[in-house]
Structure formats: C-alpha cells, structure tokens
Enzyme design. Structure first.
Site, short mmCIF file in Angstrom:
data_model
loop_
_atom_site.label_atom_id
_atom_site.label_comp_id
_atom_site.label_asym_id
_atom_site.label_seq_id
_atom_site.Cartn_x
_atom_site.Cartn_y
_atom_site.Cartn_z
N HIS A 1 -1.24 1.90 15.87
CA HIS A 1 -0.06 2.27 15.10
C HIS A 1 1.23 2.13 15.90
O HIS A 1 2.25 2.64 15.51
CB HIS A 1 -0.15 3.71 14.60
CG HIS A 1 -1.17 3.89 13.54
ND1 HIS A 1 -2.49 4.16 13.81
CD2 HIS A 1 -1.09 3.80 12.19
CE1 HIS A 1 -3.17 4.25 12.68
NE2 HIS A 1 -2.34 4.03 11.67
N ASP B 1 1.21 -3.26 13.16
CA ASP B 1 -0.10 -3.67 13.71
C ASP B 1 -0.97 -4.33 12.65
O ASP B 1 -1.85 -5.12 12.99
CB ASP B 1 -0.84 -2.44 14.25
CG ASP B 1 -0.04 -1.74 15.34
OD1 ASP B 1 -0.41 -1.85 16.50
OD2 ASP B 1 0.98 -1.10 15.00
N GLU C 1 -3.99 -6.94 3.13
CA GLU C 1 -2.73 -7.48 3.65
C GLU C 1 -2.52 -8.96 3.36
O GLU C 1 -1.42 -9.39 3.03
CB GLU C 1 -2.62 -7.22 5.17
CG GLU C 1 -2.27 -5.77 5.52
CD GLU C 1 -3.42 -4.81 5.37
OE1 GLU C 1 -4.56 -5.29 5.20
OE2 GLU C 1 -3.21 -3.59 5.43
N GLU D 1 0.85 -1.19 0.00
CA GLU D 1 0.00 0.00 0.00
C GLU D 1 0.89 1.24 0.00
O GLU D 1 1.80 1.34 0.84
CB GLU D 1 -0.89 -0.01 1.25
CG GLU D 1 -1.86 -1.19 1.25
CD GLU D 1 -2.25 -1.65 2.66
OE1 GLU D 1 -2.08 -0.88 3.63
OE2 GLU D 1 -2.72 -2.80 2.78
#
Ligand SMILES: Cc1ncc(C[n+]2csc(CCOP(=O)(O)OP(=O)(O)O)c2C)c(N)n1
Ligand SMILES: [Mg+2]
Length: 801
Positions: A590, A548, A523, A492
């Site tokens: 995050h 994460d 993902e 991404e």
C-alpha cells in the site's frame, strides 16, 4: 444460374454466396503468397488468416455501420469483407510501408495482420463513427484486445441509458452498436480473457466475442489449454437462463457456411437489441500453413490431423456447398478461383511496387549526392565502394541509405565543397522525415495536445474556505460531472461511498450510477473499460484504488493505452484519465512508488504527480480539455491536510511540464515531487537552522518533464543538486537526474557530485517506523544535503557524526 435464387436458411442470394467465395479465395491466396514474400526476404515475418475465412465472412454480414471490432491477427478476411481493408493495403503492412495511404492501419508501425480503421480526422477530431465500420487497433499480446473490447461495448450501454448523451449522435445511435471481439482458442487461457468475460456478464453489454478455435496455440494442442478442451463447455456456467442474466453461447463449426451465417445473425441481434453479451465458439477451424512464418506445422501436427485439416478446409467446404446447391458449376467456380488469385497477385505486385518506389526515392537522392562528391574527386575509392554497395543492396530499406550516407560523411569529414554541403544539408531533412515515419504521434500533435492547454490560475477571495484536501477534489469532480455528460468515473468503491478517500462522496447520489460507478475488483478491465469508452468519445476517469495495484493493469496500460495513438499514427485516441493514489500509506502493498516501472513503460501516457489536491484538481481540469491520456497520482497522505478551496474549482488548470519553485534558496537545488515535497520541506526548514539555504523544485509532472529547462537555471545559481524520490534507487531519481544533468546539460554547472535520495531496495515495511526506515525521511535529506555542504566548506559545516 439465377441471381434471385437463395440458399434456404438463412437467405443468401447466389450473388452474395459467390461474392463470399471470391473474397475467401482471394484472402487465402493473399495468405499463401504472403508466406512466400517472407521467405523471399521481402518481409520480415508473416502471420495469416488462412483457415478462418468462412466464419469471418459470416461475422461480416452481421457487422453494421457504427459497430466496433477488437480482434487479433487472423481477421484479414473479415476486414476485406467489411470493405475496410484492400488486399494491396494488406501487403503494404506486410512490407512495413510507412505511408498512411498505403497502410492506413498502422503506417508500417505494426507487423502484418494488425488491423485498424481511422476514427479521427486530420485535426484529431472524431469522424461520424455511426457511419463507419470501425476496427480498434490490434495489438500482438494474446488476449490484450479483451479489456478494450469491454469498454467499446460498455460505451453503447452508456449511450443508450444516459439521455444526456443523445446529442452526441456522431458517436452512437442510441447505443445500438455491437462490439465484436475475436480471439484464438489458446489465448482464452489468459487471465484478462476470463476477467473480461466475467465483467461483460456482470455489466450486460452488447459484446459479441468469437473464439476462432483451431485447437492449437502455435505448437501446443488443446489438452494443454482449456478445461474440457472446449472454452464454451468450460464457460457454460456463464449462460443466461430465465431467471439469471448471463451470456448467450453458441457453438458452430468453422466450415459450416450456412450455420455460421445463421448464428451470426442471431447472435448480433441478441447483442444489439437486448444488450446481452454473446459468445460464438467456432470450432473445427484449420491452419493450412501453420501458425506463422516462423516454423512448420509438420513438427507438431500428426499426419492424421493434417489430413483432417485438408478435408475440412473451410473454402473447400464452401465450394462443395455451392456445387451441391447448384449455385454455380465447377467451371464457374474455377473461373472465380483464377480471377480471385490473380487479383491477389496483382494487389501484391502493386503494393510491392509502391513500397519499393517509396524507398528508392531516398536512395536515388542519396546516390545523386554521393555521385556529386565522387565527381569532385574526394576519396574516390572509398566513396565508390560505399556507393556500389548501396546500389547492390537487394530489397533495400531506408536504413541502408542512412548507413551509406553516414559512411560517406565520415569519409568526407573536414572537407568543404558544394557537393559536401549538399549531402550535409540533406541528412537533417531525411532524419526529420524518418522521425515522422517512425517516432511521431506518441502523444497528440493536434490542437487537443495536453501541452496546448493554457494555464488558468486558481482564484481565491479573502475568506476562501480552508477545507480537507479531499473536499477540494470533491468540489472539482462535482463541477466536472455537472458540466459535461461525457465525463464519468468508475472503479472499486468509487460509487456508493465515493472512493476510499471520499473524493466522490455524495456524487453518485447526485449524478447517478452511470456517472459514478462501482466496479468489481478487476484492474485490467477497469482500464480496458476506460480505454474503449475513451476511444468512442466519452471522457472516463478510471480509478485504480492504490498505486501498487497498477501492477494488475500494467499490461493493458503498456501494450494498449500507451501505444494506441502511436501505433495508429494518430488514427485513434483514448484520452483516458487513470486516477490513483500513492506513495505513502502502510506496508509492502500500500505504499509502493513504482515510478521507474511507470516511467519506463508508459511513454505515450502523461504521468502527473501533484503534491496536493489543488494541483491534482488543476490537472484533472487540464486533462479533460485535452486529447491525451494521463495517469494522475494523488498523494495518499494529503486527503486530510488543509487547503484553500479555489473559487474557480472546475476551471483552473495546471499546465504540464512546468515545475514549481516551492522554496527559493541559494546553496542547493532539491528536485522532487508528490508526497516527497512535504518531507523535503521539513528537511529544508531544519537545514535553514544550520545556515543552509535550499531551493526546492516540485517537477509536478514526470512525463513530460520540465519542458522549458527551468531546473538547470536553478542549478546555475546553486551549483549543487539533489534529486529526491521515494522509488527504489535507479527509479525516478535516476530519470530526473538524466533529464537535468544530461538533457539540460546541467553537468556544466556542478561544483559537487549530483546526489540522489531514494527508498531502500525493498518495498516499505509496515507502520510509521516501517515507512521511516524504508522510504527517504527528513533526516536523510538533511544529512545528504549537509554532507554536500560540508565537503564544500568543512570549516563552516563541521562533521556531525
Ligand atoms: C502474451 C503473449 N504470449 C505469447 C505470445 C506468442 N504467441 C503469439 S500467437 C500465440 C498462440 C496463440 O494461439 P491462439 O490464441 O489459439 O490463436 P491462433 O494463432 O491459433 O489463431 C502465441 C503463444 C504472445 N503474442 N503474447
Ligand atoms: Mg489457436
């Protein structure tokens, strides 16, 4: 009967049709006797391909050399038909025969119905895959074959469109390969199925996915699974049209031999020539014996359904067709029935005999050794009882022998004699053989092992520029893209902007979209795309934007990538590099450091945790020379910190399993890694002011961990140790402590209790204070180290609080 006669459309000779009939009958018989083998206690569990035979024969006709399969446990008939599985090998896997020659798919490591072919030679190098019919290795979790399927198909797109890859002509012929997927109807409800379907539609890859629809997922009927009860109806929006790219979608009945043959030819042609994904929804399939050996279908299927399944049995229908078309008469077909069934039975017998012989060899040797001890009159009654028990075991397995020998050795403890010595000497040898059978090949064991990559130190000159950390990475990525066309990166925001921290900034412009590519937010299939490409000889770096978000991909990493080399006993590899950044940014989603999860689930993948971007660059260079997969976690807060740029940025390597002493000291050893190194160093500088000298060790890689036991050497000097980590308590800190205190036997050198420093139980709160109060900070490190010293020398280190 004329050999040249053909069935109208498509052209199928009599010989071919009768050969198909033979394979179907033999495969069915294998399923039927397979189930009985389980009930007789000769195998533990069985899941079979009965009811799916005819569609698989049709698919096999469209499958060419150089193609790839990524499927699931129902595909035995397909594997027989392409000539990559014998019925004997099929039974060998059912019995868990651990010899590769007996079960080339998994050497007894996978339950039955998990197929694979061997992509690699003995040295771990790729064979000429264009000359083979290739099956990637199956896994059990429903739909887990899908992300990898995307990658297997995507590789063809790269081979076709990147002219620099043409020279790798043992890996692809101009991208002309098709990746064939198979999946059960119920498994299409999984998120990763839908994620893969979307991604393949976006990417327009030569992927041909077949859905074997028997209307059930174990006991649960279609109403519970699929919108409109039909996956092809539900996915109709994916269909391509004149103006929009998408899928070609076919629906066909699983008993209709002619139509199946026709559709598979058509479907494969579209996928192969146009590089368009194709879906073949095969309906009206049956399960004559129900789902598996763990239950009977009468519990959940109605009488009507069972009757229908009998009526529409695909082999019965093929038989009717052959008779109707006059390709053979009933006598001829019954003769095939008989011969094919006998053939399956003798394959079963041969497989069982070979399996038993492989086991009995060890058992006989153990019995000889035990008898020798009995002859020496040691504890006669006990030993004869153990021996007789072993001899009486029905369908013995290896552990029976080990159990008996260990009991014998316990009985003989303290005794010395020639026979006792022999049995003592035998055990380590047999343990080693069993280690090879059951535990080898988790990682590469050939020349390409990451552990064999020699260290090349970074070189600097007097005025080496000092740059932002991200620029060190960017220079490294630039050098590697320049040197090897097989290397590419995907993720991404990786393409146009060169990732969110600009490690690839400008590199898409320089090397093109095939080398530095943006992906959708997906993902699991980013990882799957990487796995499939790596399995086909390319060198992908798949990026997960933040640590994460690895959670979204964890199933694919755990079940597929981490087990691939192990479950094929070195027959397949996927040297994928997973790039991510982590540990410290802002807030709950995050800044996590789920290291415990990673360490506990990703054995089979090396886990590298560089403290800065120079170390990270060295790890990329190391891993790109190796055959092993790795997860590289860059420290998120290091991209803007200044580092010197090595002159040999694309060449220097950092070895795995070699910790770095980043600060020498005398009083306490602090073991840490990644972003924690800077925090620990901050604390260590403060501790120095109060007269405490710390040795700081950056482990650099968690898997493997300190291969040469260097940390314990530091502990011998300081006699105190702290493990600092930003995972929750019991995560990586506990892992490191176990390694040093137990494995390295550090407990012998402790003068104080070993201490762990970790984050709070919760995930980190937002902003700088959230970070400070959630994750370990320099003051906490100071306090814990000070407390250790204070306990040891309270006069010198007076209580602070
Ligand atoms: C992720 C996951 N959940 C559950 C299971 C247990 N399980 C094995 S097969 C199966 C049913 C699959 O049905 P379907 O996809 O229609 O394939 P079929 O067996 O009918 O050919 C289930 C629930 C599993 N293997 N993996
Ligand atoms: Mg099903």
């Amino acid at each position: 009967m004329s050999i040249t006669k053909t069935i109208k459309a498509p052209k199928i000779s009599v010989k071919e049709a009768l050969n198909d009939y033979w394979i179907a009958v033999e495969s069915r018989e294998a399923s039927l006797i397979g189930r009985k083998e389980v009930f007789m206690g000769k195998a533990k569990f069985g899941i079979f391909g009965d009811g799916k035979e005819i569609a698989q024969l049709a698919m096999a006709k469209a499958f060419r050399k150089g193609d790839f399969r990524s499927g699931y446990y129902r595909d035995q008939t397909f594997m027989f038909a392409i000539g990559e599985l014998t019925v004997q090998q099929y039974f060998a896997q059912l019995y868990a025969h651990t010899d590769l020659e007996a079960d080339p798919s998994s050497a007894g490591r996978s339950m039955n119905g998990h197929y694979s072919t061997r992509f690699l030679d003995e040295e771990g190098n790729f064979k000429d895959l264009t000359k083979l019919k290739n099956s990637s290795s199956d896994v059990s979790p429903t739909s887990a074959q899908m992300p990898r399927l995307l990658g297997l198909a995507y590789a063809s797109k790269l081979f076709r469109n990147n002219p620099d890859l043409k020279r790798y002509n043992n890996l692809s012929v101009n991208g002309n390969e098709v990746a064939f997927g198979t999946i059960g109807n119920a498994a299409t409800s999984e998120g990763i199925f839908l994620e893969t379907i979307n991604a393949a539609g976006v990417l327009q890859v030569p992927m041909l996915i077949s859905i074997w629809d028997d209307e059930y997922g174990i006991s649960v009927p279609k109403e519970y699974h699929t919108t409109k009860y039909s996956i092809s109806k539900a996915l109709a929006g994916f269909k391509r049209n004149k103006n929009e790219k998408g899928y070609e979608i076919f629906e066909v009945k699983g008993w209709d031999y002619l139509e199946l043959c026709k559709i598979y030819q058509k479907a494969a042609k579209i996928a192969r020539e146009e590089h368009v994904p194709v879906m073949v929804h095969v309906t009206e399939m049956t399960q004559p014996q129900g789902h598996s050996t763990s239950g009977s279908q009468e519990r959940y299927k109605s009488k009507d359904r069972l009757m229908w399944e009998e009526e529409f049995d695909c082999i019965k229908k093929l038989k009717e067709l052959i008779l109707k078309e006059g390709l053979a008469n009933l006598d001829e077909l019954e003769s095939i029935d008989k011969k094919a069934r006998n053939s399956a039975k003798s394959a079963r017998n041969n497989a069982w005999k070979a399996f038993e012989e492989s086991i009995i060899e060890d058992q006989n040797e153990a019995l000889r050794l035990i008898n020798a001890c009995i002859d020496e009159d040691h504890n006669l009654d006990k030993l004869t009882a153990i021996r007789d028990d072993l001899m009486k075991t029905l369908n013995p397995i290896r552990s029976d022998t080990i159990r008996a020998v260990k009991k014998v050795m316990r009985t003989l403890r303290g005794k010395t004699s020639p026979a006792v010595k022999k049995i003592k000497d035998w055990l380590p040898a047999i343990n080693e053989a069993n280690w090879d059978r059951f535990s080898s090949f988790l990682y590469s064991e050939t020349q390409g092992s990451a552990l064999n990559i020699a260290e090349i130190e970074p070189k600097y000159h007097n005025n080496s520029p000092v740059v932002d950390g991200r620029e060190v990475l960017q220079a490294c990525f630039d050098a590697m893209l320049a040197r090897d066309p097989r290397i590419f990166t995907l993720g991404e925001d990786v393409g146009k902007i060169g990732d969110v921290n600009q490690g690839f900034a400008g590199l898409q412009k320089k090397y093109g979209k095939l080398r530095v590519m943006d992906t959708g937010i997906r993902e699991s299939t980013i990882i799957g795309q990487g796995i499939g490409c790596a399995m086909r000889g390319l060198r992908p770096i798949a990026e997960i934007q933040y640590l994460d978000y690895l959670y979204f991909a964890i199933q694919t990493l755990v079940d597929d990538l981490a087990t691939l080399h192990y479950r094929t006993k070195g027959g397949q590899k996927a040297p994928l590099i997973v790039r991510t950044r982590g540990h410290r940014l802002e807030g709950i989603w995050h800044s996590g450091s789920p290291m415990g999860m990673i360490l506990n689930s990703l054995r089979g993948i090396y886990v590298l945790v560089p403290r800065n971007m120079t170390q990270a660059a060295g790890f990329y260079n190391t891993m790109l020379k190796s055959d092993d997969p790795a997860l590289i976690i860059e420290p998120l807060n290091g991209y803007r910190l200044k580092e010197r740029l090595p002159m040999n940025i694309g060449e220097f390597t950092v070895p795995l399993g070699v910790p770095a002493v980043v600060q020498e000291g005398e009083d306490v050893t602090i073991v840490t890694y990644g972003s924690m190194v800077r925090i620990v160093m901050d604390a260590v500088n403060q501790l120095r002011e109060v007269g405490i000298s710390c040795e700081v060790i950056d482990v650099q890689t968690l898997l493997p961990f300190d291969l040469n036991n260097t940390i314990v050497e530091s502990l011998k000097k300081t006699n105190r140790i702290v493990f600092a980590d930003e995972d929750v308590p019991g995560g990586a800190s506990a892992f490191m402590m176990q390694k040093v205190i137990e494995d390295q036997k550090g407990y012998q050198f402790l003068d104080s209790q070993p201490v762990t420093i970790s984050a709070k139980e919760h995930r980190p709160a937002y902003a700088s204070d959230g970070d400070y109060f959630s994750k370990p900070n320099a003051e906490e490190v100071f306090d814990k180290v000070y407390a250790l010293m204070s306990e040891f020398d309270p006069d010198r280190f007076r209580e602070i609080y």
